[in-house]
Design a protein around this motif. Structure first.
Motif, PDB file in Angstrom:
ATOM      1  N   TRP A  95       0.831  -1.213   0.000  1.00  2.00           N
ATOM      2  CA  TRP A  95       0.000   0.000   0.000  1.00  2.00           C
ATOM      3  C   TRP A  95       0.867   1.265   0.000  1.00  2.00           C
ATOM      4  CZ3 TRP A  95       0.378  -3.446   3.962  1.00  2.00           C
ATOM      5  CH2 TRP A  95       0.925  -2.996   5.168  1.00  2.00           C
ATOM      6  N   ASP A  96       2.152   1.124   0.250  1.00  2.00           N
ATOM      7  CA  ASP A  96       3.092   2.242   0.140  1.00  2.00           C
ATOM      8  C   ASP A  96       3.500   2.329  -1.337  1.00  2.00           C
ATOM      9  OD1 ASP A  96       5.535   3.728  -0.070  1.00  2.00           O
ATOM     10  OD2 ASP A  96       5.944   3.344   2.053  1.00  2.00           O
ATOM     11  N   PRO A  97       3.213   3.432  -2.025  1.00  2.55           N
ATOM     12  CA  PRO A  97       3.527   3.521  -3.453  1.00  2.55           C
ATOM     13  C   PRO A  97       4.996   3.251  -3.790  1.00  2.55           C
ATOM     14  CG  PRO A  97       2.125   5.350  -2.799  1.00  2.55           C
ATOM     15  CD  PRO A  97       2.523   4.632  -1.539  1.00  2.55           C
ATOM     16  N   ARG A  98       5.892   3.606  -2.887  1.00  2.00           N
ATOM     17  CA  ARG A  98       7.320   3.349  -3.131  1.00  2.00           C
ATOM     18  C   ARG A  98       7.601   1.859  -3.179  1.00  2.00           C
ATOM     19  NH1 ARG A  98       8.831   6.960   1.926  1.00  2.00           N
ATOM     20  NH2 ARG A  98       7.285   5.459   2.626  1.00  2.00           N
ATOM     21  N   VAL A  99       6.954   1.114  -2.305  1.00  2.00           N
ATOM     22  CA  VAL A  99       7.117  -0.340  -2.281  1.00  2.00           C
ATOM     23  C   VAL A  99       6.460  -0.953  -3.511  1.00  2.00           C
ATOM     24  CG1 VAL A  99       6.508  -2.461  -1.036  1.00  2.00           C
ATOM     25  CG2 VAL A  99       7.290  -0.443   0.233  1.00  2.00           C
ATOM     26  N   LEU A 100       5.275  -0.461  -3.865  1.00  2.56           N
ATOM     27  CA  LEU A 100       4.542  -1.019  -4.995  1.00  2.56           C
ATOM     28  C   LEU A 100       5.335  -0.908  -6.296  1.00  2.56           C
ATOM     29  CD1 LEU A 100       1.928  -2.362  -5.955  1.00  2.56           C
ATOM     30  CD2 LEU A 100       1.001  -0.077  -6.298  1.00  2.56           C
ATOM     31  N   VAL A 101       5.955   0.234  -6.541  1.00  2.00           N
ATOM     32  CA  VAL A 101       6.754   0.408  -7.759  1.00  2.00           C
ATOM     33  C   VAL A 101       7.899  -0.593  -7.791  1.00  2.00           C
ATOM     34  CG1 VAL A 101       8.378   1.960  -8.916  1.00  2.00           C
ATOM     35  CG2 VAL A 101       6.154   2.798  -8.203  1.00  2.00           C
ATOM     36  N   ASN A 102       8.608  -0.717  -6.688  1.00  4.02           N
ATOM     37  CA  ASN A 102       9.715  -1.673  -6.627  1.00  4.02           C
ATOM     38  C   ASN A 102       9.221  -3.103  -6.770  1.00  4.02           C
ATOM     39  OD1 ASN A 102      11.741   0.273  -6.318  1.00  4.02           O
ATOM     40  ND2 ASN A 102      11.404   0.366  -4.117  1.00  4.02           N
ATOM     41  N   LEU A 103       8.096  -3.395  -6.173  1.00  5.84           N
ATOM     42  CA  LEU A 103       7.519  -4.728  -6.261  1.00  5.84           C
ATOM     43  C   LEU A 103       7.210  -5.094  -7.708  1.00  5.84           C
ATOM     44  CD1 LEU A 103       6.416  -7.154  -4.635  1.00  5.84           C
ATOM     45  CD2 LEU A 103       4.217  -5.968  -4.597  1.00  5.84           C
ATOM     46  N   ALA A 104       6.593  -4.181  -8.429  1.00  8.65           N
ATOM     47  CA  ALA A 104       6.251  -4.432  -9.825  1.00  8.65           C
ATOM     48  C   ALA A 104       7.489  -4.712 -10.666  1.00  8.65           C
ATOM     49  CB  ALA A 104       5.476  -3.247 -10.397  1.00  8.65           C
ATOM     50  N   GLU A 105       8.612  -4.116 -10.277  1.00 11.84           N
ATOM     51  CA  GLU A 105       9.856  -4.305 -11.031  1.00 11.84           C
ATOM     52  C   GLU A 105      10.566  -5.609 -10.706  1.00 11.84           C
ATOM     53  OE1 GLU A 105      12.067  -0.751 -10.146  1.00 11.84           O
ATOM     54  OE2 GLU A 105      10.852   0.470 -11.502  1.00 11.84           O
ATOM     55  N   VAL A 106      10.410  -6.129  -9.489  1.00 14.69           N
ATOM     56  CA  VAL A 106      11.180  -7.308  -9.093  1.00 14.69           C
ATOM     57  C   VAL A 106      10.415  -8.628  -9.161  1.00 14.69           C
ATOM     58  CG1 VAL A 106      12.708  -5.961  -7.621  1.00 14.69           C
ATOM     59  CG2 VAL A 106      10.731  -7.093  -6.606  1.00 14.69           C
ATOM     60  N   LEU A 107       9.095  -8.568  -9.243  1.00 18.33           N
ATOM     61  CA  LEU A 107       8.346  -9.814  -9.308  1.00 18.33           C
ATOM     62  C   LEU A 107       8.616 -10.548 -10.615  1.00 18.33           C
ATOM     63  CD1 LEU A 107       4.822  -8.779  -7.945  1.00 18.33           C
ATOM     64  CD2 LEU A 107       6.565 -10.115  -6.764  1.00 18.33           C
ATOM     65  N   GLU A 108       8.656 -11.856 -10.527  1.00 19.70           N
ATOM     66  CA  GLU A 108       8.751 -12.701 -11.712  1.00 19.70           C
ATOM     67  C   GLU A 108       7.417 -12.619 -12.451  1.00 19.70           C
ATOM     68  OE1 GLU A 108      11.453 -14.378 -12.673  1.00 19.70           O
ATOM     69  OE2 GLU A 108      12.577 -13.616 -10.956  1.00 19.70           O
ATOM     70  N   PRO A 109       7.392 -12.907 -13.748  1.00 23.73           N
ATOM     71  CA  PRO A 109       6.138 -12.795 -14.517  1.00 23.73           C
ATOM     72  C   PRO A 109       4.949 -13.522 -13.889  1.00 23.73           C
ATOM     73  CG  PRO A 109       7.969 -13.095 -16.016  1.00 23.73           C
ATOM     74  CD  PRO A 109       8.527 -13.249 -14.620  1.00 23.73           C
ATOM     75  N   VAL A 110       5.140 -14.720 -13.399  1.00 28.35           N
ATOM     76  CA  VAL A 110       4.028 -15.465 -12.782  1.00 28.35           C
ATOM     77  C   VAL A 110       3.565 -14.774 -11.502  1.00 28.35           C
ATOM     78  CG1 VAL A 110       3.406 -17.656 -11.671  1.00 28.35           C
ATOM     79  CG2 VAL A 110       4.697 -17.664 -13.816  1.00 28.35           C
ATOM     80  N   GLN A 111       4.509 -14.236 -10.744  1.00 27.05           N
ATOM     81  CA  GLN A 111       4.161 -13.521  -9.515  1.00 27.05           C
ATOM     82  C   GLN A 111       3.397 -12.238  -9.833  1.00 27.05           C
ATOM     83  OE1 GLN A 111       8.262 -13.288  -8.213  1.00 27.05           O
ATOM     84  NE2 GLN A 111       7.793 -14.541  -6.408  1.00 27.05           N
ATOM     85  N   ARG A 112       3.856 -11.496 -10.853  1.00 30.68           N
ATOM     86  CA  ARG A 112       3.157 -10.275 -11.271  1.00 30.68           C
ATOM     87  C   ARG A 112       1.735 -10.593 -11.696  1.00 30.68           C
ATOM     88  NH1 ARG A 112       8.098  -8.619 -13.478  1.00 30.68           N
ATOM     89  NH2 ARG A 112       7.564  -9.457 -15.510  1.00 30.68           N
ATOM     90  N   GLU A 113       1.584 -11.646 -12.473  1.00 32.41           N
ATOM     91  CA  GLU A 113       0.256 -12.062 -12.940  1.00 32.41           C
ATOM     92  C   GLU A 113      -0.659 -12.312 -11.747  1.00 32.41           C
ATOM     93  OE1 GLU A 113      -2.877 -13.449 -15.353  1.00 32.41           O
ATOM     94  OE2 GLU A 113      -0.979 -12.707 -16.145  1.00 32.41           O
ATOM     95  N   LYS A 114      -0.171 -13.058 -10.776  1.00 29.56           N
ATOM     96  CA  LYS A 114      -0.976 -13.385  -9.593  1.00 29.56           C
ATOM     97  C   LYS A 114      -1.303 -12.131  -8.782  1.00 29.56           C
ATOM     98  CE  LYS A 114      -1.022 -16.178  -5.440  1.00 29.56           C
ATOM     99  NZ  LYS A 114      -0.196 -16.715  -4.389  1.00 29.56           N
ATOM    100  N   PHE A 115      -0.319 -11.264  -8.598  1.00 28.39           N
ATOM    101  CA  PHE A 115      -0.497 -10.088  -7.751  1.00 28.39           C
ATOM    102  C   PHE A 115      -1.453  -9.067  -8.368  1.00 28.39           C
ATOM    103  CE2 PHE A 115       0.472  -6.096  -5.711  1.00 28.39           C
ATOM    104  CZ  PHE A 115       0.650  -6.455  -4.393  1.00 28.39           C
ATOM    105  N   PHE A 116      -1.334  -8.809  -9.672  1.00 31.38           N
ATOM    106  CA  PHE A 116      -2.090  -7.736 -10.306  1.00 31.38           C
ATOM    107  C   PHE A 116      -3.308  -8.190 -11.103  1.00 31.38           C
ATOM    108  CE2 PHE A 116       2.190  -5.896  -9.808  1.00 31.38           C
ATOM    109  CZ  PHE A 116       1.861  -4.772  -9.086  1.00 31.38           C
ATOM    110  N   THR A 117      -3.594  -9.470 -11.165  1.00 28.39           N
ATOM    111  CA  THR A 117      -4.637  -9.963 -12.052  1.00 28.39           C
ATOM    112  C   THR A 117      -6.028  -9.411 -11.760  1.00 28.39           C
ATOM    113  OG1 THR A 117      -5.476 -11.940 -13.153  1.00 28.39           O
ATOM    114  CG2 THR A 117      -5.205 -12.078 -10.767  1.00 28.39           C
ATOM    115  N   HIS A 118      -6.328  -9.098 -10.518  1.00 26.45           N
ATOM    116  CA  HIS A 118      -7.672  -8.621 -10.160  1.00 26.45           C
ATOM    117  C   HIS A 118      -7.820  -7.107 -10.272  1.00 26.45           C
ATOM    118  CE1 HIS A 118      -8.627 -12.630  -8.896  1.00 26.45           C
ATOM    119  NE2 HIS A 118      -7.554 -12.646  -8.135  1.00 26.45           N
ATOM    120  N   ILE A 119      -6.738  -6.415 -10.584  1.00 28.24           N
ATOM    121  CA  ILE A 119      -6.750  -4.965 -10.674  1.00 28.24           C
ATOM    122  C   ILE A 119      -6.721  -4.578 -12.153  1.00 28.24           C
ATOM    123  CG2 ILE A 119      -5.592  -2.824  -9.986  1.00 28.24           C
ATOM    124  CD1 ILE A 119      -6.492  -4.707  -7.620  1.00 28.24           C
TER     125      ILE A 119
END
Length: 162
Positions: free
Chosen positions: A117-141
């Motif tokens: 929920w911290d935008p600074r963390v979210l940006v970094n998270l989006a950059e470091v997640l593996e493709p499958v992890q990104r898919e799982k994390f952002f799929t509902h948004i």
């Protein structure tokens, strides 16, 4: 025309939510986030429920009205404590989906709280997640908007495939 209105032309069920840090909300607004119409703590029903006042809150922009949305927009400019989500779920449904991402397992088996929920963390998270992890994390948004270094950026479903 706002981004939400444009997206609603093809997907009418989309709604706008703010994801807000409870500590910063209190500091900026002079009152705590509390469970009421249009507000849902992501810590509700979790082992961290006692810390709900300080944790992440999902706020339904339609239910809280333009005045509070304007306040949140100003808060976003002042402190890294607000991001905006466009999603089709109800407030409760989206909160439940986001709750699934609160805890992560570290390589050594311990569990840690992921402060997405911290935008600074979210940006970094989006950059470091593996493709499958990104898919799982952002799929509902549908789209997740935030300020990063003073610039408006967004993460969407299509970015989950990147």
């Amino acid at each position: 025309m706002t981004r939400l209105a444009l997206l609603q032309q093809s997907t009418a069920a989309l709604r706008l939510y703010a994801l807000v840090d409870g500590v910063q909300y209190r500091a900026q607004c002079g009152e705590p986030c509390t469970a009421r119409e249009g507000f849902h703590s992501l810590f509700a029903g979790t082992p961290d429920a006692a810390l709900a006042h300080a944790g992440p809150w999902l706020i339904d922009a339609e239910h809280v009205g333009a005045r509070l949305v304007d306040t949140l927009a100003a808060m976003e400019q002042a402190v890294p404590a607000v991001s905006w989500l466009i999603a089709a779920q109800t407030l409760e449904g989206l909160a439940q989906l986001l709750q699934l991402n609160l805890d992560i397992e570290l390589p050594d088996g311990r569990t840690a709280l992921l402060r997405f929920w911290d935008p600074r963390v979210l940006v970094n998270l989006a950059e470091v997640l593996e493709p499958v992890q990104r898919e799982k994390f952002f799929t509902h948004i549908h789209e997740w908007h935030l300020l990063h270094k003073g610039q408006r950026v967004w993460i969407g479903r299509q970015h989950a495939q990147a």
